[in-house]
Design a protein around this motif. Structure first.
Motif, PDB file in Angstrom:
ATOM      1  N   GLN A 160       0.840  -1.195   0.000  1.00  0.00           N
ATOM      2  CA  GLN A 160       0.000   0.000   0.000  1.00  0.00           C
ATOM      3  C   GLN A 160       0.880   1.252   0.000  1.00  0.00           C
ATOM      4  O   GLN A 160       0.577   2.240  -0.681  1.00  0.00           O
ATOM      5  N   GLY A 161       1.969   1.190   0.757  1.00  0.00           N
ATOM      6  CA  GLY A 161       2.909   2.314   0.773  1.00  0.00           C
ATOM      7  C   GLY A 161       3.558   2.528  -0.579  1.00  0.00           C
ATOM      8  O   GLY A 161       3.683   3.654  -1.062  1.00  0.00           O
ATOM      9  N   HIS A 162       3.987   1.438  -1.218  1.00  0.00           N
ATOM     10  CA  HIS A 162       4.592   1.554  -2.556  1.00  0.00           C
ATOM     11  C   HIS A 162       3.579   2.112  -3.554  1.00  0.00           C
ATOM     12  O   HIS A 162       3.929   2.913  -4.429  1.00  0.00           O
ATOM     13  N   VAL A 182      -2.157   6.487   3.912  1.00  0.00           N
ATOM     14  CA  VAL A 182      -2.796   6.424   5.239  1.00  0.00           C
ATOM     15  C   VAL A 182      -3.024   4.967   5.652  1.00  0.00           C
ATOM     16  O   VAL A 182      -2.746   4.571   6.792  1.00  0.00           O
ATOM     17  N   LEU A 183      -3.534   4.150   4.724  1.00  0.00           N
ATOM     18  CA  LEU A 183      -3.791   2.740   5.052  1.00  0.00           C
ATOM     19  C   LEU A 183      -2.494   1.997   5.337  1.00  0.00           C
ATOM     20  O   LEU A 183      -2.443   1.140   6.227  1.00  0.00           O
ATOM     21  N   SER A 184      -1.443   2.321   4.592  1.00  0.00           N
ATOM     22  CA  SER A 184      -0.151   1.677   4.828  1.00  0.00           C
ATOM     23  C   SER A 184       0.361   2.016   6.215  1.00  0.00           C
ATOM     24  O   SER A 184       0.833   1.140   6.955  1.00  0.00           O
ATOM     25  N   ASN A 195       5.088  10.171   3.831  1.00  0.00           N
ATOM     26  CA  ASN A 195       4.242  10.573   4.952  1.00  0.00           C
ATOM     27  C   ASN A 195       2.957  11.195   4.401  1.00  0.00           C
ATOM     28  O   ASN A 195       3.013  12.197   3.673  1.00  0.00           O
ATOM     29  N   PRO A 196       1.788  10.627   4.732  1.00  0.00           N
ATOM     30  CA  PRO A 196       0.539  11.160   4.166  1.00  0.00           C
ATOM     31  C   PRO A 196       0.280  12.611   4.569  1.00  0.00           C
ATOM     32  O   PRO A 196      -0.325  13.369   3.812  1.00  0.00           O
ATOM     33  N   GLY A 224      -9.447  -3.289   1.922  1.00  0.00           N
ATOM     34  CA  GLY A 224      -8.036  -2.950   2.075  1.00  0.00           C
ATOM     35  C   GLY A 224      -7.639  -2.706   3.516  1.00  0.00           C
ATOM     36  O   GLY A 224      -6.484  -2.390   3.797  1.00  0.00           O
ATOM     37  N   VAL A 225      -8.585  -2.862   4.427  1.00  0.00           N
ATOM     38  CA  VAL A 225      -8.332  -2.627   5.837  1.00  0.00           C
ATOM     39  C   VAL A 225      -9.434  -3.338   6.619  1.00  0.00           C
ATOM     40  O   VAL A 225     -10.509  -3.615   6.082  1.00  0.00           O
TER      41      VAL A 225
END
Length: 590
Positions: A160-162, A182-184, A195-196, A224-225
């Motif tokens: 999710q971050g990538h 944010v989810l990552s 950083n979101p 996804g969460v």
């Protein structure tokens, strides 16, 4: 087959294999059992139950992989993955020499099996395929993004971050980037995501509200969460206070216990929220956007007996219905019929018909039921209003052909305006809109112009019998334009309209009398001609004044006739003060 001296237990894929059972396992593998094929292959690769044999290991694992065994596909992919340790996972056999120094061949073989495994889903398989793509595994264009998204949707925090980084750097989509970052961050997994909060600093406020709404949707639906309604509420609230309409509606739904809102009613979550769980507040704010769906949601809340603004119900429903919301139309049909705030069967019938045509769900009344309580005049008026809506495209899709159907029903029930409209729709002098715009559905032969003229003439005559100014003017203009009319009826219509104060009819009457006077050479007709020209000219008709002056200067009238005409005109004008012909009520016998 050579067994090891001791029977050692090995555990693969959650199954325990004993050396004494190995022959039976091989037989099942030969019979096509993919699980057995994979376990036999792993036994040869591990070399604990049987002597290690990398060739046999690959053969059996490949057979299992070809039979769609996902673990076998992943193992086979790893055996050829030279970037991520080729053959070294779990002491598996290395096959670095199979393709010699052709690194591309190893990439292709590994990618092939990673892809096959990923196609079956599952976080591990999808995740490994993504890493293979990211490390040069030769994925097709767009494939990496597609599969990375699939992994992110499964809750793979690192990916999710990538994915968030990709949307910032490659796609310039800060809304999607913010959501995934944010989810990552919330997943707690190690991630190289941005950083979101830093991303949010560069976002348009509307885009940030949209991203916050999307996060609320993901938490509410567990996409996804892990599903978390309080987190959903938090993100919805952030978006809602910025004016995001869908977030406002989502909050109302969360708080509305009647429809199963998880933070509404007497739910445990209602006592854990840090906000005031009042659905009416958010329904009203959403409705202020002007969206018919939002307006209907508020109306529905009131219909269910909530709130203290029930007096607004009709107004809210009408706003939604006028924008084509079928369910609002259905509610209006019942409410108007049942008498809130008063009985209006005409409006009830109109909304019932439009609701049925909309195919929306709802609790509307069938128009046939309403019509049983209506007299013929009210029914004709309702049918006319429906026709007008279709003609203008108000609350429904514009359609002259459908409008003609309703105009005809109303006209046949004696509605004067509908009869005039029918006449004009078919009148070649008016452009015959039915001819021009309903070629395929026209009720008459499109090549028979006479038939169209006759149809128009029929409706003009029917309308004339009502004796209203509008009908008389339309009828006389039709006759003067070549319509088939009796002279007596034309003169009657012209005279009544002129007496009523209709300036154009006064002028037309003068012109028509002038033509008759030329034929009959009667002094009284010439006096009437001058009289009506004088009256029309006095009312400001520009052409009437010119023709009056031309007549006076001609040799066709005497000074005595001119004086008499002026006297009569003066008396008529004094007896008829300015008339608002648009709102006057005729004193005319039908």
């Amino acid at each position: 087959m050579k067994y090891l001296a001791t029977a050692i237990l090995i555990v693969t894929l959650g199954a325990t294999i004993c050396a004494d059972d190995f022959d039976d396992l091989v037989e099942r593998a030969k019979a096509g059992d993919s699980v057995a094929q994979y376990e036999v292959g792993m036994a040869y690769a591990e070399g604990e139950v049987v002597e290690k044999d990398c060739n046999l290991a690959e053969q059996w694992i490949r057979r299992a992989a070809e039979n769609n065994h996902q673990r076998a596909q992943l193992r086979l992919a790893r055996m050829f993955d030279i970037v991520n340790g080729g053959g070294l996972y779990g002491n598996l056999c290395s096959h670095l020499l199979r393709f010699g120094n052709d690194r591309g061949a190893y990439h292709r073989e590994a990618s092939k099996w990673y892809r096959r495994a990923a196609e079956q889903g599952g976080r591990e398989a999808v995740g490994e395929f993504v890493w293979n793509c990211m490390t040069g595994g030769g994925c097709a264009e767009g494939e990496l993004l597609e599969v990375m998204t699939k992994a992110a949707e499964m809750g793979y925090g690192e990916l999710q971050g990538h994915l968030g980084n990709y949307y910032v750097m490659a796609a310039a989509d800060t809304v999607s980037a913010y959501v995934w970052l944010v989810l990552s961050e919330a997943s707690g997994e190690r991630s190289d995501g941005l950083n979101p909060d830093n991303v949010a600093k560069h976002m348009d406020p509307n885009d940030l509200a949209q991203a916050q709404f999307f996060l609320g949707e993901r938490y509410a639906n567990g996409k996804g969460v892990e599903q978390d309604y309080l987190q959903a509420e938090e993100w919805y609230h952030r978006a809602a206070v910025q004016g995001h309409t869908m977030a406002q509606l989502a909050l109302a739904f969360l708080y509305d216990g009647d429809i199963g809102g998880p933070i509404g009613g007497d739910s445990d979550l209602r006592h854990k929220t840090s906000y005031e769980p009042n659905p009416e507040t958010w329904y009203r704010l959403a409705a202020e956007s002007g969206s018919p769906d939002m307006q209907y949601a508020l109306a529905d809340y009131y219909i269910r007996g909530h709130g203290n603004r029930r007096e607004d119900l009709i107004e809210i429903l009408i706003k939604a219905a006028e924008q084509g919301h079928g369910s609002a139309m259905g509610e209006l049909s019942g409410i108007r019929f049942m008498g809130f705030p008063y009985v209006d069967t005409i409006a009830a019938y109109v909304w019932a018909v439009l609701w049925q045509a909309s195919k929306y769900p709802g609790d509307g009344l069938p128009p046939e039921q309403i019509s049983r309580w209506m007299d013929i005049d009210d029914l004709a008026e309702a049918q006319f209003r429906i026709a007008e809506r279709y003609y203008d495209g108000r609350a429904v899709e514009q359609g002259v052909c459908i409008a003609e159907t309703w105009y005809r029903k109303s006209a046949e029930n004696g509605h004067m305006k509908a009869q005039l409209t029918m006449a004009r729709l078919f009148d070649p002098q008016c452009g015959s809109e039915i001819y021009a715009r309903c070629i395929d559905n026209a009720p008459l032969d499109r090549n028979n112009r006479t038939a169209w003229f006759v149809e128009a003439n029929r409706w003009y005559h029917k309308a004339r019998r009502h004796g209203t100014l509008e009908a008389l003017v339309a009828y006389s203009e039709h006759c003067l334009s070549g319509g088939k009319c009796l002279e007596m009826e034309l003169m009657d219509a012209l005279t009544k309209a002129a007496e009523w104060g209709h300036v154009e009819s006064q002028y037309n009457l003068a012109r028509h009398l002038e033509n008759l006077a030329l034929d009959k050479n009667r002094a009284s007709d010439r006096i009437q001609v001058l009289m009506w020209y004088e009256i029309a000219a006095n009312a400001g008709h520009p052409i009437a004044s010119l023709l009056r002056d031309a007549t006076v200067e001609s040799e066709t009238v005497t000074l005595e006739q001119i004086a008499e005409a002026k006297r009569l005109a003066r008396e008529w004008i004094e007896a008829h003060p300015a008339i608002d012909s648009a709102n006057a009520t005729p004193d005319i016998t039908r």
